[in-house]
Design an enzyme around this catalytic site. Sequence first.
Site, PDB file in Angstrom:
ATOM      1  N   ARG A  41     -65.666  83.979  99.261  1.00 65.76           N
ATOM      2  CA  ARG A  41     -66.832  84.163 100.039  1.00 65.76           C
ATOM      3  C   ARG A  41     -67.483  85.325  99.884  1.00 65.76           C
ATOM      4  NH1 ARG A  41     -64.649  80.403 105.241  1.00 65.76           N
ATOM      5  NH2 ARG A  41     -65.587  78.501 104.456  1.00 65.76           N
TER       6      ARG A  41
ATOM      7  N   HIS B 210     -56.660  84.459 108.952  1.00 64.76           N
ATOM      8  CA  HIS B 210     -57.865  83.804 108.377  1.00 64.76           C
ATOM      9  C   HIS B 210     -58.581  83.807 109.587  1.00 64.76           C
ATOM     10  CE1 HIS B 210     -60.676  81.079 106.339  1.00 64.76           C
ATOM     11  NE2 HIS B 210     -60.067  79.944 107.167  1.00 64.76           N
TER      12      HIS B 210
ATOM     13  N   ASP C  81     -53.004  59.596 104.185  1.00 61.53           N
ATOM     14  CA  ASP C  81     -53.709  59.537 105.476  1.00 61.53           C
ATOM     15  C   ASP C  81     -53.289  58.693 106.415  1.00 61.53           C
ATOM     16  OD1 ASP C  81     -56.652  61.055 106.324  1.00 61.53           O
ATOM     17  OD2 ASP C  81     -55.879  59.476 107.547  1.00 61.53           O
TER      18      ASP C  81
ATOM     19  N   ASN D 269     -62.553  65.254 104.344  1.00 66.35           N
ATOM     20  CA  ASN D 269     -63.475  66.179 103.508  1.00 66.35           C
ATOM     21  C   ASN D 269     -62.711  66.987 102.515  1.00 66.35           C
ATOM     22  OD1 ASN D 269     -65.834  64.816 103.875  1.00 66.35           O
ATOM     23  ND2 ASN D 269     -66.640  66.310 105.337  1.00 66.35           N
ATOM     24  N   VAL D 270     -61.806  68.019 103.158  1.00 67.61           N
ATOM     25  CA  VAL D 270     -61.028  68.648 102.252  1.00 67.61           C
ATOM     26  C   VAL D 270     -60.265  68.141 101.413  1.00 67.61           C
ATOM     27  CG1 VAL D 270     -59.554  70.726 102.207  1.00 67.61           C
ATOM     28  CG2 VAL D 270     -61.527  70.462 104.229  1.00 67.61           C
TER      29      VAL D 270
END
Length: 313
Positions: free
Chosen positions: A152, A176, A34, A13-14
Amino acid sequence: MGRPKITVVGAGNVGGTVAQRLAEKNAYDVVLVDIVPGIPQGKALDITQAGPVCGYSTRVVGTNGYDETAGSSIAVITSGIPRKPGMSRDELLATNAKIVKTVVRELVSRSPNIILILVTNPLDAMVHVARQVSGLPKSRVLGMAGVLDTARLRSFVAEELNVPGTEVQAMVLGGHGDTMVPLVRQTTVTGKPITDRLAPDRLAALIKRTQDGGAEIVGLLKTGSAFYAPSASAVDMVEAIMNDQKRVVPCAMLCEGEYGLKDVIVGVPVTLGRSGGESIVEYDLTAEERTALQASADAVRDLCAVVDRLLTA
């Protein structure tokens, strides 16, 4: 001259969304890598077919190998596995460290001038692994976390005060996760200090929500984690570098004395330009912020020691 090449490793997804956002810039050739056969090829084809509708003619290549990545300016590394039920933190750490190690070797051997942007978690420890394996100068091995954490916080403040997110400026340093350090004095809304607009308890609540930002999304999705904001944040770093913007953004980079931190990778304000992380910008911190940043750095140090042990085991 052809377009600069940007490689994205990991077509989940990222990674898939990073490739899409890069393609939409219409300024780069994009390679999506990938290990799963068909996935990067299928996503590359899908992104290519959106081009005529969205107005871009980006060349997007999907591959299971690394030869197509040769000559890349930047690689965004998203590959790794999420923590599975019953998996210990050390197991996750060891698995992702081995993946990052392999990926970095493959990339650097084909693109010696590459700049690496790590997204794989645990972020700061993966930047440490990439630095060790690549032998690249610290300016060319960066981690994306601060841009996301800052985004965020900005979005929560904007929602609370009913202002556009672009009007909120903030800076979040440190590791993080729950040791991140938001710089309250650097946080402004339409140019005015955040403390003029928000009561201390409301601000504390928004900071707590930022620290738990990833977990909140995982809790809602149940079978995945955030990818829209992380991919946007990684592409923001790519753009700052490729367009030589000299923009100060928070990202994970090796500190060598800045903020009193020595030989540790942690989120700090970094000037991004064409040669990568060109300098670390030192803000005046309060005693409390300095202590929090030191604690964050200590947590990263402990993690890196575990990684080193696991990789030599």
